[in-house]
Design an enzyme around this catalytic site. Sequence first.
Site, PDB file in Angstrom:
ATOM      1  N   LYS A  56      52.975  42.899  40.670  1.00 43.19           N
ATOM      2  CA  LYS A  56      53.035  41.646  39.917  1.00 43.19           C
ATOM      3  C   LYS A  56      54.287  41.502  39.043  1.00 43.19           C
ATOM      4  O   LYS A  56      54.736  40.386  38.787  1.00 43.19           O
ATOM      5  CB  LYS A  56      51.789  41.499  39.034  1.00 43.19           C
ATOM      6  CG  LYS A  56      50.520  41.189  39.818  1.00 43.19           C
ATOM      7  CD  LYS A  56      49.344  40.958  38.885  1.00 43.19           C
ATOM      8  CE  LYS A  56      48.103  40.592  39.669  1.00 43.19           C
ATOM      9  NZ  LYS A  56      46.962  40.246  38.817  1.00 43.19           N
ATOM     10  N   ASN A 104      51.498  36.460  40.234  1.00 42.74           N
ATOM     11  CA  ASN A 104      50.493  36.885  41.229  1.00 42.74           C
ATOM     12  C   ASN A 104      50.510  35.992  42.457  1.00 42.74           C
ATOM     13  O   ASN A 104      49.763  36.219  43.410  1.00 42.74           O
ATOM     14  CB  ASN A 104      49.084  36.907  40.619  1.00 42.74           C
ATOM     15  CG  ASN A 104      48.491  35.518  40.497  1.00 42.74           C
ATOM     16  OD1 ASN A 104      49.198  34.580  40.153  1.00 42.74           O
ATOM     17  ND2 ASN A 104      47.211  35.383  40.788  1.00 42.74           N
ATOM     18  N   ASP A 129      46.269  33.466  37.820  1.00 40.95           N
ATOM     19  CA  ASP A 129      45.098  34.163  37.252  1.00 40.95           C
ATOM     20  C   ASP A 129      44.585  33.450  35.999  1.00 40.95           C
ATOM     21  O   ASP A 129      43.406  33.110  35.901  1.00 40.95           O
ATOM     22  CB  ASP A 129      45.463  35.606  36.869  1.00 40.95           C
ATOM     23  CG  ASP A 129      45.412  36.549  38.057  1.00 40.95           C
ATOM     24  OD1 ASP A 129      44.727  36.234  39.048  1.00 40.95           O
ATOM     25  OD2 ASP A 129      46.062  37.614  37.979  1.00 40.95           O
TER      26      ASP A 129
HETATM   27  P1  NDP Z   1      44.796  46.597  33.180  1.00 45.14           P
HETATM   28  O1  NDP Z   1      44.720  48.008  33.598  1.00 45.14           O
HETATM   29  O2  NDP Z   1      46.116  45.929  33.044  1.00 45.14           O
HETATM   30  O3  NDP Z   1      44.062  46.464  31.725  1.00 45.14           O
HETATM   31  C1  NDP Z   1      42.823  47.056  31.500  1.00 45.14           C
HETATM   32  C2  NDP Z   1      42.316  46.676  30.108  1.00 45.14           C
HETATM   33  O4  NDP Z   1      40.999  47.201  29.948  1.00 45.14           O
HETATM   34  C3  NDP Z   1      43.152  47.245  28.960  1.00 45.14           C
HETATM   35  O5  NDP Z   1      43.141  46.352  27.881  1.00 45.14           O
HETATM   36  C4  NDP Z   1      42.380  48.538  28.608  1.00 45.14           C
HETATM   37  O6  NDP Z   1      42.565  48.948  27.277  1.00 45.14           O
HETATM   38  C5  NDP Z   1      40.961  48.046  28.784  1.00 45.14           C
HETATM   39  N1  NDP Z   1      40.002  49.125  29.035  1.00 45.14           N
HETATM   40  C6  NDP Z   1      39.780  49.782  30.197  1.00 45.14           C
HETATM   41  N2  NDP Z   1      38.805  50.701  30.054  1.00 45.14           N
HETATM   42  C7  NDP Z   1      38.396  50.631  28.755  1.00 45.14           C
HETATM   43  C8  NDP Z   1      37.398  51.295  27.973  1.00 45.14           C
HETATM   44  N3  NDP Z   1      36.646  52.255  28.516  1.00 45.14           N
HETATM   45  N4  NDP Z   1      37.245  50.938  26.686  1.00 45.14           N
HETATM   46  C9  NDP Z   1      38.011  49.968  26.130  1.00 45.14           C
HETATM   47  N5  NDP Z   1      38.976  49.289  26.817  1.00 45.14           N
HETATM   48  C10 NDP Z   1      39.158  49.616  28.103  1.00 45.14           C
HETATM   49  O7  NDP Z   1      43.849  45.795  34.160  1.00 45.14           O
HETATM   50  P2  NDP Z   1      43.851  44.221  34.468  1.00 45.14           P
HETATM   51  O8  NDP Z   1      44.035  43.500  33.176  1.00 45.14           O
HETATM   52  O9  NDP Z   1      44.757  43.922  35.586  1.00 45.14           O
HETATM   53  O10 NDP Z   1      42.368  44.005  35.024  1.00 45.14           O
HETATM   54  C11 NDP Z   1      41.256  44.065  34.141  1.00 45.14           C
HETATM   55  C12 NDP Z   1      40.029  43.610  34.904  1.00 45.14           C
HETATM   56  O11 NDP Z   1      40.190  42.242  35.239  1.00 45.14           O
HETATM   57  C13 NDP Z   1      39.801  44.371  36.228  1.00 45.14           C
HETATM   58  O12 NDP Z   1      38.474  44.815  36.249  1.00 45.14           O
HETATM   59  C14 NDP Z   1      40.018  43.323  37.295  1.00 45.14           C
HETATM   60  O13 NDP Z   1      39.097  43.462  38.358  1.00 45.14           O
HETATM   61  C15 NDP Z   1      39.723  42.030  36.551  1.00 45.14           C
HETATM   62  N6  NDP Z   1      40.443  40.881  37.103  1.00 45.14           N
HETATM   63  C16 NDP Z   1      39.684  39.847  37.559  1.00 45.14           C
HETATM   64  C17 NDP Z   1      40.280  38.736  38.085  1.00 45.14           C
HETATM   65  C18 NDP Z   1      39.424  37.638  38.579  1.00 45.14           C
HETATM   66  O14 NDP Z   1      39.952  36.735  39.251  1.00 45.14           O
HETATM   67  N7  NDP Z   1      38.137  37.607  38.275  1.00 45.14           N
HETATM   68  C19 NDP Z   1      41.751  38.621  38.202  1.00 45.14           C
HETATM   69  C20 NDP Z   1      42.461  39.757  37.655  1.00 45.14           C
HETATM   70  C21 NDP Z   1      41.808  40.855  37.140  1.00 45.14           C
HETATM   71  P3  NDP Z   1      43.821  49.883  26.853  1.00 45.14           P
HETATM   72  O15 NDP Z   1      44.985  48.959  26.681  1.00 45.14           O
HETATM   73  O16 NDP Z   1      43.388  50.510  25.588  1.00 45.14           O
HETATM   74  O17 NDP Z   1      44.013  50.873  27.980  1.00 45.14           O
END
Ligand code: NDP
Length: 285
Positions: A73, A94, A109
Amino acid sequence: MAEELNFLPLLTGSFATPAAENPTVAMVEAAYQALDLDARYINCDVAPEGLADAVRGAVAMGWAGFNCSIPHKIAVMALLDEIAPSAAIIGAVNCVVIREGRLIGENTDGRGFLTSLSEVIDPARRSVVLFGAGGAARAIAVELALAGAGPIRIVNRSARSGEELAALVSEKTGASATFEPWDECYRIPDGVEIVVNATSIGLYPDVGAMPNLAPDTLRPGMVVADVIPNPPRTRLIREAEARGCVPLDGLGMLVNQGVISIALWTGLAADPGVMRRKLEEIFGV
Ligand code: NDP
């Protein structure tokens, strides 16, 4: 050769890695079939070092465009001729549209999320709590801000990315965005009308997980949105429903980003109902 190309169906696709059964492919192909469109949407596993060649290949083959997922991306942006304004602020693309050999980068998105949200609430001047500061959260925060939402509280485990996102949103959109640490159970403040889980908490197979928030602060009438598409009925969505909130699952965002991508590639309005039904079939809803 050029004549041969004219006989090819319209090609669009997704540059993703690693290989996986891709529900997005089934969803977009269902939309094309319902439109009676001579088009295909195919999944191509592209390694990071092959991205530039893959993009040149898409242009050479006369594709109308393609989606990019993680890890492409951000890297794809350097290969494009033009970046749409919101994608430039988000810092990720995206969806790429190929028009007369020119590559235009979009981010559908956040707009997909906003379309889905707008079916239940106008976000303008609404107080928002957004969990997460990753790619999905960036896209959602920027589009919410551009739609006039605020104040936006960004709640994230890692302070650094949370602070960065809050600064980006306030500097680039003028909306009020602040970072709030998330090192203990979060109590949603009074007056918040929209809560969004944009973290990966609750994604299959970790289906029992829920963002660490106080359930009694999920108040009746509050819109509670989850980005998790699989499973659509996350624990957060079920908890919100039980407490009288307005739930919004992650399928709405996935469907609507697809509708917007298809409109950009073809100029046609795909049927979100057909696309949602296909996903529900796949996820067994
Ligand atoms: P990233 O890896 O970029 O970000 C993940 C985020 O989740 C970060 O803020 C991370 O926090 C947080 N996180 C993960 N695990 C934990 C935990 N155990 N406790 C607290 N915070 C946590 O992923 P994306 O943003 O790309 O994707 C996130 C979700 O969005 C995915 O599940 C994906 O499937 C979904 N998604 C859905 C879409 C849709 O069309 N419905 C489109 C795009 C994504 P930290 O910064 O502290 O690591």
